[in-house]
Scaffold this motif. Structure first.
Motif, short mmCIF file in Angstrom:
data_model
loop_
_atom_site.label_atom_id
_atom_site.label_comp_id
_atom_site.label_asym_id
_atom_site.label_seq_id
_atom_site.Cartn_x
_atom_site.Cartn_y
_atom_site.Cartn_z
N GLY A 119 29.63 49.75 32.13
CA GLY A 119 28.32 49.88 32.73
C GLY A 119 28.22 49.56 34.21
N LEU A 120 29.35 49.48 34.92
CA LEU A 120 29.33 49.23 36.36
C LEU A 120 29.43 50.53 37.13
N ASP A 121 28.88 50.55 38.31
CA ASP A 121 28.92 51.73 39.17
C ASP A 121 30.25 51.77 39.91
N PRO A 122 31.11 52.75 39.63
CA PRO A 122 32.42 52.82 40.30
C PRO A 122 32.33 52.92 41.81
N LEU A 123 31.23 53.49 42.32
CA LEU A 123 31.08 53.63 43.76
C LEU A 123 30.90 52.28 44.46
N ALA A 124 30.46 51.29 43.71
CA ALA A 124 30.23 49.97 44.29
C ALA A 124 31.51 49.14 44.35
N TYR A 125 32.56 49.62 43.70
CA TYR A 125 33.82 48.88 43.63
C TYR A 125 34.98 49.75 44.12
N GLY A 126 36.14 49.14 44.22
CA GLY A 126 37.32 49.88 44.63
C GLY A 126 38.57 49.12 44.21
N THR A 127 39.74 49.67 44.52
CA THR A 127 40.98 48.98 44.13
C THR A 127 41.09 47.61 44.80
N HIS A 128 40.47 47.46 45.97
CA HIS A 128 40.50 46.16 46.64
C HIS A 128 39.67 45.14 45.87
N SER A 129 38.78 45.59 45.00
CA SER A 129 38.02 44.67 44.17
C SER A 129 38.97 43.87 43.27
N LEU A 130 39.98 44.56 42.72
CA LEU A 130 40.94 43.88 41.85
C LEU A 130 41.84 42.96 42.67
N ARG A 131 42.22 43.40 43.87
CA ARG A 131 43.03 42.55 44.75
C ARG A 131 42.26 41.30 45.15
N ARG A 163 41.16 56.36 40.18
CA ARG A 163 40.43 57.11 39.17
C ARG A 163 40.38 56.34 37.84
N LEU A 164 41.48 55.71 37.47
CA LEU A 164 41.53 54.90 36.26
C LEU A 164 40.56 53.72 36.37
N LEU A 165 40.56 53.08 37.53
CA LEU A 165 39.65 51.96 37.74
C LEU A 165 38.20 52.41 37.56
N GLY A 166 37.88 53.58 38.07
CA GLY A 166 36.54 54.11 37.92
C GLY A 166 36.16 54.27 36.46
N LEU A 167 37.10 54.72 35.63
CA LEU A 167 36.85 54.88 34.20
C LEU A 167 36.62 53.53 33.53
N TRP A 168 37.41 52.54 33.90
CA TRP A 168 37.26 51.20 33.32
C TRP A 168 35.90 50.62 33.67
N LEU A 169 35.51 50.77 34.92
CA LEU A 169 34.24 50.21 35.36
C LEU A 169 33.06 50.91 34.70
N ARG A 170 33.14 52.22 34.63
CA ARG A 170 32.06 52.99 34.02
C ARG A 170 31.90 52.63 32.54
N ALA A 171 33.01 52.32 31.89
CA ALA A 171 32.98 52.00 30.46
C ALA A 171 32.21 50.72 30.16
N GLN A 202 28.23 59.33 54.61
CA GLN A 202 26.97 59.79 54.01
C GLN A 202 27.07 59.77 52.49
N GLY A 203 26.14 59.08 51.86
CA GLY A 203 26.12 59.02 50.41
C GLY A 203 27.11 58.04 49.82
N LYS A 204 27.80 57.27 50.69
CA LYS A 204 28.80 56.33 50.21
C LYS A 204 28.36 54.90 50.50
N LEU A 205 28.82 53.98 49.64
CA LEU A 205 28.55 52.57 49.88
C LEU A 205 29.69 52.03 50.71
N ILE A 206 29.37 51.43 51.86
CA ILE A 206 30.42 50.92 52.72
C ILE A 206 30.36 49.40 52.76
N GLY A 207 31.39 48.82 53.36
CA GLY A 207 31.48 47.37 53.42
C GLY A 207 32.47 46.86 52.39
N PRO A 208 32.73 45.55 52.37
CA PRO A 208 33.69 44.95 51.44
C PRO A 208 33.31 45.23 49.99
#
Length: 207
Positions: free
Chosen positions: A146-158, A136-144, A15-21
């Motif tokens: 202008g990207l939504d951290p909830l739309a990405y994850g550590t697997h995004s970098l992989r 958490r660090l990745l979230g800070l980089w993305l937010r900096a 609930q309230g989360k973006l799921i999928g790849p």
């Protein structure tokens, strides 16, 4: 008869989360993050970010890296091999020049030596940072940028570099080896390959 409504007291896990790849980063987003980290002199973060892209490792394997996994006598290697926790199988990855430079600067600044975590915890130098801290660090980089951290994850970098390699070469087997997947089907699903991708590659081949 038991009412089914009594079983619906708990909110859905997603609930309230973006799921999928989680999508990979685009080239312009990669450089935006790099520039910001360089300007801010975030030496550790730059080394972590670059190595995450090059290594294509899962978060648990990335944070578990030791100095001697990537460096020998203070010199960062151009290639490295690590054992994956999930599969128990080794995987090799390249370390590009800009990543070697970033990791070398981090080793020198932190005065890290063989056997020590490459990215130690700030609380206990003998232990590596956690996957949660990495996320958490990745979230800070993305937010900096202008990207939504909830739309990405550590697997995004992989997924980022492996997706680029596939789209440029169409060599699925090579990407499978780089990701350390045991089955080609896993690589297909991981990259999100569909018919349009296959046709695009086919259109580039003339016989």
């Amino acid at each position: 008869m038991i009412s089914t409504q009594c079983c619906r007291t708990t909110a859905p896990w997603n609930q309230g989360k973006l799921i999928g790849p989680k999508p990979p980063l685009k080239a312009k987003e990669i450089w935006s993050i790099r520039v910001r980290l360089q300007v801010a002199h975030r030496i550790r973060d730059l080394a972590l970010f670059n190595l995450a892209l090059d290594s294509k490792l899962r978060a648990c394997d990335l944070v578990a890296l030791r100095v001697d996994d990537v460096a020998l006598n203070g010199r960062v290697r151009s290639r490295a091999t690590v054992m994956q926790r999930k599969t128990g199988r080794p995987v090799q990855f390249e370390i590009t020049e800009q990543t070697r430079e970033a990791v070398g600067c981090w080793l020198e600044k932190k005065n890290l030596h063989k056997g020590e975590p490459l990215f130690p915890s700030r609380i206990n130098r003998a232990k590596p940072m956690t996957t949660r801290q990495y996320a958490r660090l990745l979230g800070l980089w993305l937010r900096a940028i202008g990207l939504d951290p909830l739309a990405y994850g550590t697997h995004s970098l992989r997924r980022t570099k492996s997706s680029m390699i596939y789209r440029r070469t169409g060599n699925l087997r090579a990407v499978q080896l780089l990701l350390g997947h045991t089955k080609i089907e896993s690589t297909v699903g991981y990259l999100g390959i569909d018919v349009d991708d296959a046709l695009l590659i086919a259109e580039q081949v003339e016989i």
